[in-house]
Design a protein around this motif. Structure first.
Motif, short mmCIF file in Angstrom:
data_model
loop_
_atom_site.label_atom_id
_atom_site.label_comp_id
_atom_site.label_asym_id
_atom_site.label_seq_id
_atom_site.Cartn_x
_atom_site.Cartn_y
_atom_site.Cartn_z
N GLY A 152 0.79 -1.24 0.00
CA GLY A 152 0.00 0.00 0.00
C GLY A 152 0.81 1.28 0.00
O GLY A 152 0.25 2.38 0.10
N THR A 163 2.50 3.03 -2.38
CA THR A 163 2.22 4.01 -3.44
C THR A 163 0.82 4.60 -3.28
O THR A 163 0.62 5.81 -3.48
N THR A 164 -0.12 3.76 -2.88
CA THR A 164 -1.50 4.24 -2.70
C THR A 164 -1.55 5.35 -1.66
O THR A 164 -2.12 6.42 -1.88
N ARG A 193 -0.65 -8.65 -5.24
CA ARG A 193 0.40 -8.64 -6.27
C ARG A 193 -0.08 -9.36 -7.53
O ARG A 193 0.17 -8.93 -8.65
N ASN A 209 -1.32 -3.17 6.96
CA ASN A 209 -2.38 -2.91 5.96
C ASN A 209 -2.97 -4.23 5.51
O ASN A 209 -2.63 -4.77 4.46
N GLU A 222 -6.41 -6.95 4.91
CA GLU A 222 -7.62 -6.91 4.06
C GLU A 222 -8.64 -5.91 4.56
O GLU A 222 -9.31 -5.25 3.79
N1 LIG Z 1 -6.26 -1.85 2.29
C1 LIG Z 1 -6.42 -2.18 1.01
N2 LIG Z 1 -7.59 -2.65 0.57
C2 LIG Z 1 -7.77 -3.00 -0.73
N3 LIG Z 1 -6.83 -2.93 -1.68
C3 LIG Z 1 -5.62 -2.47 -1.30
C4 LIG Z 1 -5.35 -2.07 0.04
N4 LIG Z 1 -4.08 -1.63 0.10
C5 LIG Z 1 -3.58 -1.75 -1.14
N5 LIG Z 1 -4.51 -2.26 -1.98
C6 LIG Z 1 -4.34 -2.56 -3.42
O1 LIG Z 1 -3.17 -3.36 -3.57
C7 LIG Z 1 -2.46 -3.00 -4.73
C8 LIG Z 1 -1.04 -2.64 -4.36
O2 LIG Z 1 -1.03 -1.40 -3.64
P1 LIG Z 1 0.15 -0.35 -3.88
O3 LIG Z 1 0.36 -0.17 -5.33
O4 LIG Z 1 -0.16 0.85 -3.08
O5 LIG Z 1 1.35 -1.18 -3.25
P2 LIG Z 1 2.91 -0.88 -3.18
O6 LIG Z 1 3.30 -1.09 -1.75
O7 LIG Z 1 3.20 0.45 -3.78
O8 LIG Z 1 3.55 -2.07 -4.05
P3 LIG Z 1 4.89 -2.08 -5.00
O9 LIG Z 1 6.06 -2.03 -4.08
O10 LIG Z 1 4.81 -3.38 -5.72
O11 LIG Z 1 4.82 -0.88 -5.89
C9 LIG Z 1 -3.23 -1.85 -5.39
O12 LIG Z 1 -4.06 -2.37 -6.41
C10 LIG Z 1 -4.06 -1.30 -4.23
O13 LIG Z 1 -5.27 -0.70 -4.68
#
Ligand SMILES: Nc1ncnc2c1ncn2[C@@H]1O[C@H](COP(=O)(O)OP(=O)(O)OP(=O)(O)O)[C@@H](O)[C@H]1O
Ligand SMILES: [Mg+2]
Length: 242
Positions: A21, A23-24, A160, A221, A223
């Motif tokens: 999560g 980047t989100t 992923r 973070n 489900e």
């Molecule tokens: N709490 C949550 N509930 C539902 N979906 C989530 C949640 N957190 C993250 N996601 C989803 O999981 C996916 C990965 O999230 P994100 O891109 O933010 O991860 P990341 O940590 O940046 O990963 P990476 O290192 O691979 O870039 C996205 O599609 C996001 O919408």
């Protein structure tokens, strides 16, 4: 840098495994806070042909520290910190975010930010988003504020595997079907187990990781976590440490 040489640079790490999560939350907060620049560790990958090959599977290992140019990355952060750094190049990574805040959640967050306005004055905040920010104490030390996003094996695997792939220096990477369990998760465990209680990667960080030694904020973070709760928790930690 856009905020001028007199601004104090504050480096904030958004670390943790793939699909936790980072980047989100970093992108959501960047759009809400004043004077924030977002840097992506993914922009410091080696070229595609330089990515290490995993001896067991023969797959390229995009998830180990050796896939990145850490000399370039740490020099870049040090230059940002001492005010001589350049603004980051436009990231090749997608800026699309799947989750969003409702308008009432947005209002709540905006009012928290407005009430803390004085804390942001005179500061240029640099968010650094990356899956390998906490594997090495020398890298951890570069950051003023540290947020560690994580989740269970099953949650990360599911997220992923629902992704299309990643833009690389020279192309586009799509995971083979068993990539998460063979490469992503083991690379995360190897590099981060020292931070977890009993090396249990599905549990929480151990006291020495969250206390003065590293002062990492533990952001699970799972489900059931909502974007609103993650943004609130991250914002509270940032404001507390600013
Ligand atoms: N709490 C949550 N509930 C539902 N979906 C989530 C949640 N957190 C993250 N996601 C989803 O999981 C996916 C990965 O999230 P994100 O891109 O933010 O991860 P990341 O940590 O940046 O990963 P990476 O290192 O691979 O870039 C996205 O599609 C996001 O919408
Ligand atoms: Mg990301």
């Amino acid at each position: 840098m856009s905020q001028g040489a007199t601004s104090k640079v504050v480096l904030v790490a958004f670390g943790g495994p793939s699909s936790s999560g980072k980047t989100t939350v970093a992108t959501t907060l960047t759009s809400l806070l004043p004077h924030v620049t977002l840097v992506q560790l993914d922009d410091f990958y080696l070229t595609d042909s330089e990515i290490p090959i995993d001896a067991t599977t023969g797959y390229q290992n995009w998830d180990c520290p050796q896939a990145l140019d850490f000399d370039k990355f740490t020099s870049y952060l040090k230059a940002l910190k001492n005010g001589t750094g350049e603004s980051p190049v436009e990231s090749v990574q997608s800026k699309d975010v799947d989750l969003s805040l409702s308008s009432s959640e947005l209002e709540t967050i905006e009012s928290v930010i407005a009430s803390q306005n004085d804390k942001f004055q005179g500061k240029h905040i640099v968010f650094v988003d990356g899956f390998m920010l906490f594997h090495d104490p020398e890298v951890i030390k570069l950051f003023d504020i540290k947020l560690f996003f994580h989740a269970s094996f099953e949650t990360l695997k599911k997220r992923r595997e629902s992704r299309k792939g990643y833009t690389t220096v020279e192309g586009f990477w799509v995971d083979p079907p068993d990539y998460f369990e063979k490469i992503v998760w083991p690379a995360f465990v190897d590099s981060h187990k020292y931070l977890f209680k009993d090396e249990d990667m599905e549990g929480n960080l151990k006291p020495s990781s969250t206390s003065a030694e590293y002062k990492i904020n533990d952001i699970a973070n799972e489900e059931s976590s909502t974007l609103f709760s993650l943004v609130n928790k991250s914002l509270d930690a940032i404001i507390e440490d600013l």
